[in-house]
Design an enzyme around this catalytic site. Structure first.
Site, PDB file in Angstrom:
ATOM      1  N   GLY A  29       0.795  -1.283  -0.117  1.00 42.11           N
ATOM      2  CA  GLY A  29       0.161   0.000   0.105  1.00 42.11           C
ATOM      3  C   GLY A  29       0.935   1.196  -0.046  1.00 42.11           C
ATOM      4  O   GLY A  29       2.258   1.146  -0.294  1.00 42.11           O
ATOM      5  N   ASP A 139       9.344  -5.005  14.358  1.00 43.70           N
ATOM      6  CA  ASP A 139      10.075  -4.338  13.518  1.00 43.70           C
ATOM      7  C   ASP A 139      10.754  -3.117  14.059  1.00 43.70           C
ATOM      8  O   ASP A 139      10.571  -1.891  13.801  1.00 43.70           O
ATOM      9  CB  ASP A 139       9.461  -3.937  12.323  1.00 43.70           C
ATOM     10  CG  ASP A 139      10.208  -3.598  11.182  1.00 43.70           C
ATOM     11  OD1 ASP A 139      11.331  -3.829  11.208  1.00 43.70           O
ATOM     12  OD2 ASP A 139       9.899  -2.691  10.460  1.00 43.70           O
TER      13      ASP A 139
END
Length: 717
Positions: A29, A139
Site C-alpha cells: 500500500g 520491527d
C-alpha cells in the site's frame, strides 16, 4: 522516509483526511501525510484493494487495527482513526514531524551515552505500552524510532502482530529488518516471537545509536542474519561499561536470558525530558519540524499527457525541500507541536536556507580508525554548531565515506565524490597513503581536498602549489619542516651542545629528512654526530654505546617506527643516559608509550597537532566535544578537523547563494587567512604552501603522559 508530491492517481482525501503528500509506498500500500478536518496532521496508511480482497487478510487487519488502537503510551504513536471495512482499508496515526534515529545518526554521528540511556528508557516505556495491548512490535529499528524535542517516539504498528498474524508492510512481509530482528525471528519461528524478541531488537537499536553501526554488521541479508543467529555482537565501541553490559544482555541468543522490559527500564536509569539531546540536534529537529508544520495544501497533479508549465510553484517547492528530512515523528503530545510551531503573539515564520554539502573521507575501519573517528567527530561537531547559529547564511550537510586506510578504496571514494555536484569540499583523507591515492582525482576535478593529517613530502611534490587552482590543501606542515621544533628545543629551551642522531634505516628517507634538518642547524659551538641502525636489527645497544662515547647531551631517534623508537628508549634507559631523548610525531603513539614504559619519561617530540585542552581558544570546543561524545578527552585530529571545517565554512560564506564553483572556491581558499581554535591558517603567497610556523608544536612525556608544550616558538620549559 521521503516526502513526494501526490500523483495523478492518488485520491484527494481518505476517510475525511485531506491528503498532502506521499511519505512511503510499497507492494502492500501507500502511506500519506494527511490533514484531518480539524487540521491535525496524520500518517495515513492505505492498503491496496487486491490484498484487502483476501478475507483472512482483512480479518487480520481488523484485529491488528483494534489492538494498535489500545496502545496508550507517551512514547508511541496513537491510532487516531481506522476503517478496516473500506474497499482499501486504512489506518491513521498522530503525526509530529522530525528526523528518524537512522537519519540523525547517519548525519550527525553516534549519540553520547547519556542520550542513549534516555532514548532507551523512553523506548522501554513505549514497549511496555505495546506489550500491554497484547502486541509484539516485531520491527523495532532506527527508522521506526523518531526524535522529538521532548523525547523519542516508537512508530509503525502496521506489522505488529497479535496471534501470529501476517505483517502488513511491503518491505517487512517476511519477518522484520535484518540487523535488528531477533534470532527467533531470523529462524522464522513465529511461535517463539514474543516480548523478548522486541527487547533484542531494542538492544540492536541502542547499539546503533551508541556506535553508528548495527551490532551484527552490514552486508547482504543472509550474512547479517547468519551473524545474528550464530555470532557475538560487536559492542566494543560503546564506551560506557554499564551501558555496554546492559545492551549485551538484551542481545543474548536465548530469549529467557534477556532482561524483561521493566528490568531494562530500571537498568537504563531515570532521565527527564529536558535537555536530553546533545548540542546542535534540538535546532535541527526544530527547523525540520517547523518546515512540515507549515506545509501548504498540495496542488492537484495534472493527468498524464497534459501540457503544463514545468517551473515549480511555491507549494510544490515546499514539498520537495522536505526530502529525506521528513522522516516523521508520530506523537500525541500537543505541547511539543505548540513549541515547534513557534506559537507566540505574532505569526511564526520559517527561514529557508541554502544547503552546502561537505564530505569527510577518513579511515574509519582500518588501522588508522582511531584518528579517522576523531576527524569525523570533530567535523560533525563543527557542522552541528554551524547549523545551530541563528545568523548562518546556509545549512551544512555532511556526508562521510570510509576508505579503511586503503589506497585503492581511497581512490574509489574520491571518484564517487567528484561525481557528486552537491559536494563543495572534502575534509581528509587521514593518511599519507590515502591522500596520495586520492589527490589526482580531486586535482583534475578542482574539488577542494583539505587534509590536516597527511604531511608527506611526496604529496607536496605531487601538487603544483604555485598553481592558484591546485585544489589539494595540506593544513599541516610537510615532513621536511617537522624537525624545526626539535632544533629550537635543543638550542634554546634545553640547550644540548652535543647532539647524537640515530638514523633508522628501516625508514631511510624519513630518517635522512629529520637528520638533515638537525645537521643543517647545529647547536652554537656544538657538534652533531650521526649513527645508522640497520633495518634488519632491533638492537639499538651499539648506537646507544656510541652516543655515550660521544658524551651526547641529546639523542634524537630520526625514524618513524613507534616500536623501534621504544627499543631505542629502553636501551638509553638501561645504559643510564641522562640527557634529552627526542623524536617526531610519527613515534608519539600509544604503542610507543606502552612498549617503552618508564623509558618514555622525558622524551621530547615535535608535532603538527595540538592538545586542545591546553588552548584557551579551544575551551568551548573541548566542553562540547566531551558532552557530545561522552568521552573524557579529545583525541588527536578532532580539533584540527574542527578547524578544517571552519575554514571551509568561512570561505563558503563568501561565495554567494548560487551554486558553488569548485575552481572559485579553490582560489578563495588559497588566499584566505582563518583563525581557528588551534592556530591561524593561511597559505604563503606565490608558493601556496601552508604557513608552517603556526602549525608546529612541542610535546614532552611527563609521568607517562604526553604533555603539550605549545607552539614551538612560544613554548617555555
Amino acid at each position: 522516509m521521503t516526502v513526494r508530491p501526490l500523483s495523478a492517481q492518488d485520491p484527494e482525501s481518505v476517510g475525511g483526511y485531506r491528503l498532502l503528500a506521499r511519505i512511503g509506498a510499497g507492494g502492500m500500500g501507500v502511506v500519506y501525510l494527511a490533514r484531518s478536518e480539524g487540521g491535525a496532521l496524520a500518517a495515513l496508511k492505505v492498503i491496496r484493494a487486491e490484498h484487502a480482497a483476501d478475507p483472512g487478510f482483512r480479518a487480520r487487519f481488523r484485529r491488528e487495527a483494534h489492538a494498535a488502537a489500545r496502545v496508550d503510551g507517551r512514547w508511541t504513536a496513537p491510532v487516531t482513526a481506522a476503517d478496516p471495512e473500506a474497499t482499501e482499508p486504512w489506518i491513521a496515526t498522530a503525526f509530529v514531524p522530525g528526523p528518524s534515529l537512522a537519519e540523525t545518526v547517519a548525519e550527525h554521528g553516534p549519540l553520547p551515552p547519556d542520550t542513549v540511556r534516555a532514548l532507551g528508557a523512553r523506548l522501554a516505556e513505549a514497549l511496555a505500552a505495546v506489550h500491554a495491548a497484547g502486541l509484539v512490535h516485531r520491527d523495532i529499528k532506527p527508522g521506526n524510532v523518531l526524535l522529538a524535542l521532548d523525547g523519542p517516539r516508537l512508530i509503525d504498528f502496521g506489522i505488529a502482530r497479535a496471534g501470529g498474524a501476517t505483517a502488513l508492510t511491503a518491505t517487512d512481509v517476511v519477518i522484520g529488518t535484518p540487523g535488528y530482528l531477533s534470532p527467533e525471528q531470523a529462524r522464522a519461528r513465529d511461535e517463539e516471537v514474543g516480548p523478548p524478541s522486541d527487547v533484542f531488537s531494542l538492544g540492536c537499536v541502542l547499539a546503533y545509536a551508541a556506535t553508528g553501526r548495527p551490532p551484527f554488521g552490514r552486508g547482504t541479508a543472509p550474512a547479517v542474519i547468519y551473524r545474528t543467529v550464530h555470532e557475538s555482537p560487536d559492542l566494543d565501541a560503546i564506551t560506557e561499561d554499564g551501558l555496554r553490559i546492559l545492551v549485551a544482555r538484551c542481545l543474548a541468543k536465548d530469549p529467557a536470558a534477556r532482561p524483561t522490559v521493566p528490568e531494562l527500564r530500571a537498568g537504563l536509569g531515570d532521565f527527564g525530558t529536558d535537555d536530553w539531546l546533545p548540542p546542535g540536534l534540538p535546532a535541527v529537529i526544530a527547523a525540520r519540524s517547523a518546515q512540515v508544520l507549515h506545509l501548504p495544501e498540495p496542488e492537484r497533479p495534472t493527468a498524464p499527457g497534459t501540457l503544463v508549465d514545468e517551473s515549480p510553484t511555491p507549494s510544490r517547492r515546499r514539498l520537495l525541500v522536505l526530502g529525506g528530512a521528513a522522516a516523521v515523528v508520530l506523537a500525541a503530545g500537543g505541547s511539543t507541536a505548540a513549541w515547534l510551531t513557534g506559537r507566540s503573539d505574532g505569526p511564526s515564520t520559517v527561514t529557508s536556507r541554502r544547503r552546502r554539502t561537505v564530505a569527510v573521507q577518513a579511515d574509519l575501519s582500518g588501522s588508522g580508525k582511531t584518528l579517522g573517528t576523531s576527524v569525523e567527530r570533530g567535523v560533525r561537531l563543527a557542522v552541528e554548531q554551524h547549523n545551530a547559529r541563528a545568523d548562518r547564511r546556509f545549512d551544512l550537510v555532511l556526508t562521510v565515506l570510509d576508505d579503511a586506510g586503503d589506497a585503492d578504496r581511497a581512490e574509489e571514494v574520491a571518484r564517487r565524490l567528484v561525481t557528486d555536484s552537491r559536494v563543495c569540499a572534502v575534509i581528509g583523507p587521514t593518511s599519507d597513503a590515502t591522500a596520495l591515492a586520492a589527490q589526482d582525482r580531486y586535482k583534475k576535478a578542482l574539488l577542494p581536498m583539505v587534509t590536516a593529517w597527511a604531511g608527506s613530502d611526496a604529496l607536496y611534490a605531487a601538487v603544483d602549489m604555485r598553481n592558484p587552482t591546485s585544489s589539494v590543501f595540506q593544513l599541516c606542515p610537510s615532513d621536511s619542516a617537522i624537525g624545526a621544533p626539535l632544533v629550537r628545543y635543543l638550542t634554546s629551551l634545553h640547550p644540548a651542545h652535543r647532539t647524537f642522531l640515530v638514523e633508522d634505516q628501516a625508514a631511510r628517507d624519513y630518517s635522512w629528512l629529520i637528520a638533515h634538518t638537525l645537521v643543517a642547524n647545529p647547536p652554537p659551538h656544538g657538534t652533531v654526530t650521526r649513527h645508522q641502525v640497520a633495518a634488519d636489527t632491533d638492537d639499538f645497544g651499539p648506537a646507544v654505546a656510541a652516543a655515550l662515547a660521544a658524551r651526547a647531551q641529546a639523542v634524537v631517534y630520526c625514524g618513524d617506527s613507534s616500536r623501534r623508537a621504544a627499543s631505542c628508549a629502553r636501551a638509553l634507559r638501561a645504559a643510564g643516559f641522562t640527557g634529552t631523548p627526542a623524536a617526531t610525531q610519527a613515534v608519539l603513539t600509544p604503542e610507543f608509550l606502552r612498549a617503552a614504559g618508564a623509558a618514555a619519561e622525558g622524551w621530547v617530540f615535535s608535532a603538527t597537532f595540538v592538545d586542545p585542552a591546553r588552548l584557551t581558544p579551544a575551551a568551548r570546543f573541548v566542553r562540547s566535544f566531551k558532552k557530545r561524545y561522552g568521552v573524557q578527552s579529545v583525541g588527536w585530529g578532532a580539533a584540527e578537523a574542527y578547524d578544517a571545517l571552519g575554514l571551509v565554512a568561512h570561505v563558503l560564506d563568501t561565495v554567494g547563494t548560487g551554486p558553488v564553483d569548485w575552481s572559485n572556491l579553490t582560489r578563495r581558499l588559497r588566499t584566505v587567512s582563518y583563525r581557528g581554535i588551534t592556530r591561524r591558517i593561511a597559505f604563503r603567497k606565490h608558493i601556496g604552501e601552508v604557513e608552517e610556523e603556526p602549525g608546529l608544536f612541542l610535546w614532552r612525556v611527563e609521568r607517562g603522559t604526553p604533555l603539550f608544550l605549545g607552539q614551538y616558538q612560544e613554548a617555555r620549559v
